[in-house]
Design a protein around this motif. Structure first.
Motif, mmCIF file in Angstrom:
data_model
loop_
_atom_site.group_PDB
_atom_site.id
_atom_site.type_symbol
_atom_site.label_atom_id
_atom_site.label_comp_id
_atom_site.label_asym_id
_atom_site.label_seq_id
_atom_site.Cartn_x
_atom_site.Cartn_y
_atom_site.Cartn_z
ATOM 1 N N PHE A 219 24.090 0.435 20.334
ATOM 2 C CA PHE A 219 25.140 -0.343 19.362
ATOM 3 C C PHE A 219 24.888 0.593 18.242
ATOM 4 C CE2 PHE A 219 22.797 -4.246 21.020
ATOM 5 C CZ PHE A 219 23.967 -4.653 21.257
ATOM 6 N N PRO A 220 26.610 0.830 17.845
ATOM 7 C CA PRO A 220 27.367 1.349 17.232
ATOM 8 C C PRO A 220 26.266 1.285 15.582
ATOM 9 C CG PRO A 220 28.874 0.091 18.059
ATOM 10 C CD PRO A 220 27.314 -0.616 18.164
ATOM 11 N N SER A 221 25.446 0.718 15.150
ATOM 12 C CA SER A 221 24.672 0.396 14.462
ATOM 13 C C SER A 221 23.534 -0.613 14.052
ATOM 14 C CB SER A 221 25.605 -1.021 12.956
ATOM 15 O OG SER A 221 25.338 -1.748 11.849
ATOM 16 N N ILE A 222 22.291 -0.228 13.330
ATOM 17 C CA ILE A 222 21.347 -1.157 13.311
ATOM 18 C C ILE A 222 21.377 -3.144 13.850
ATOM 19 C CG2 ILE A 222 19.370 -1.987 12.173
ATOM 20 C CD1 ILE A 222 19.261 0.350 10.744
ATOM 21 N N ILE A 223 20.980 -3.234 14.585
ATOM 22 C CA ILE A 223 20.837 -4.898 14.858
ATOM 23 C C ILE A 223 19.851 -5.640 13.741
ATOM 24 C CG2 ILE A 223 20.998 -6.541 17.056
ATOM 25 C CD1 ILE A 223 23.679 -4.834 16.927
#
Length: 447
Positions: A219-223
């Motif tokens: 993903f583009p960012s932390i989940i």
């Protein structure tokens, strides 16, 4: 199903617990004195709320577990485990509660008696999240060490098998490189899939039956939060950039979109990180909580916002969507409530009782004569539960089967391509040999 469907929210700061009617939006009773860490809030069989407490170490409530009835705002039962507990998980019947400690230990309590039935060392670092499988035969844990482990409760409570086994866990998944932030499980018991999220910006899909990694989504960012579509076609991933990404489980991924492989869309309205997600019972409404203090209810079919709630103060750390009993009105239950409330259980034990270790595990689920009929009915015998588990384990997860089929198709395509490559190489080599022989014959004739 009896009861009103409510949204329950808590915060890591002492902002209490907020409750709203999902359909009407009306606010219910606000429960006081709660500062819960992520995954630290559970509803025990829809009867009462339980939460671990994240407070300053100097506070007398640090590391405690609180109970609230639906009818009273104040804490009614306080427990003080041997160490601070972060994540909590309760099984569907409300028979037991599992808690994950900062030391990496997992604690397993019987709710009706408060007895600490088992404690075992599960991880090298603090346990971050806990979840039961849908048939409740497995407990899955994720930790700050980046590891996801699957525990069979039959193994945990079978002393003979435990001594013979080299390790307690059924599976240990160590592919995450940073802290595990959330875990969800699908349907099918031991044949289900699980999805794990991590601070390494990936969500990984695992097969419980084979122990194999089925899909890795970057993903583009932390989940920090995930929710599995009841149909197991997609899962929703709440990220620190404020978006809720939608990732495909069954379709062959494409990298043509701007988000990345397997990500097919997003929901976006939060101004800060999305911290928690939960589906309503209809499987259509998705509830999200955020560091911006807002709770949004999404219609996943239209991807529009259905409703917005505002928590009292601070960020939202936990969201539950549960059935609140119709008879939980304060006026109706005040006269019947005693010291711990008619639907509440006694405090949880701090330590294991040495005599408990020697008892047959079959008796760890039993009837309690001190509770009302509605509570007693929820405590089923171990034999009935085992029969249910065996029946459910025969049912596989459709998502797991489809993903396994997809993987086999991809492997088959690769095998066909490899055969074609070998065939081409063979033809080239054969042609080379023929040319060499012809050249040699021509050279002999010319001489």
């Amino acid at each position: 199903m009896d009861g009103t469907e409510v949204v329950v929210a808590s915060s890591p700061v002492d902002a209490g617990i907020s409750c709203w009617d999902l359909q009407s939006g009306a606010e219910h009773l606000r429960h006081r004195s709660c500062a819960s860490p992520p995954h630290g809030l559970v509803c025990v069989a829809d009867r009462f709320l339980a939460s671990s407490q994240l407070r300053d170490s100097s506070s007398s409530s640090s590391g405690s577990i609180f109970y609230w009835s639906w009818s009273k705002p104040q804490v009614e039962v306080k427990s003080f485990p041997a160490e601070p507990i972060k994540p909590l998980a309760a099984n569907r019947e409300g028979t037991y509660i599992a808690g994950g400690g900062l030391s990496g230990d997992i604690y397993f309590w019987e709710v009706a008696s408060g007895r600490l039935l088992k404690k075992w060392h599960a991880h090298y670092r603090a346990v971050a999240c806990l979840v039961f499988s849908d048939d409740e035969s497995l407990l899955i844990s994720g930790a700050e060490d980046g590891c996801v482990r699957v525990w069979s409760l039959f193994m945990i409570f079978d002393d003979l098998r435990r001594e013979e086994a080299g390790h307690l866990y059924e599976h240990s998944f160590s592919e995450h490189t940073l802290r595990v932030t959330d875990i969800v499980t699908g349907y099918g018991g031991g044949n289900a899939i699980i999805v794990s999220a991590s601070e390494d910006r990936t969500c990984k899909v695992w097969s419980l039956s084979t122990g194999r990694l089925l899909r890795n989504v970057v993903f583009p960012s932390i989940i920090d939060a995930i929710a599995l579509d009841p149909g197991e076609h997609v899962f929703y991933a709440g990220s620190r950039d404020g978006k809720i990404y939608i990732a495909a489980l069954n379709a062959i991924g494409s990298s043509s979109n701007s988000y990345g492989m397997h990500i097919i869309g997003s929901l976006s309205d939060h101004s800060k990180a999305v911290t928690c997600l939960a589906f309503a019972t209809d499987g259509i409404l998705l509830v999200s909580g955020s560091e911006d203090g807002m709770i949004r209810v999404w219609d996943t079919k239209t991807r529009n916002i259905f409703r917005i709630f505002k928590h009292a103060k601070g960020p939202v750390s936990n969201i539950l969507v549960v059935r609140r009993p119709n008879d939980s009105n304060p006026r109706n239950s005040q006269t019947s409530s005693k010291k711990h409330g008619s639907f509440l259980s006694p405090p949880l034990d701090k330590y294991l009782n040495s005599s408990d270790e020697n008892e047959d595990a079959k008796v760890f689920i039993g009837h309690q004569t001190t509770f009302s009929k509605s509570v007693d009915a929820s405590y089923r015998s171990c034999h009935i539960i085992i029969d249910q588990i065996k029946e459910l384990q025969q049912q596989g997860s459709s998502a797991a089967n489809e993903m396994e089929m997809e993987r086999l198709k991809i492997d088959s395509q690769k095998s066909v391509q490899m055969v074609q490559q070998w065939k081409k190489m063979y033809e080239n080599l054969h042609q080379f040999c023929v040319n060499e022989l012809l050249d040699a014959d021509h050279a002999g004739v010319s001489n």
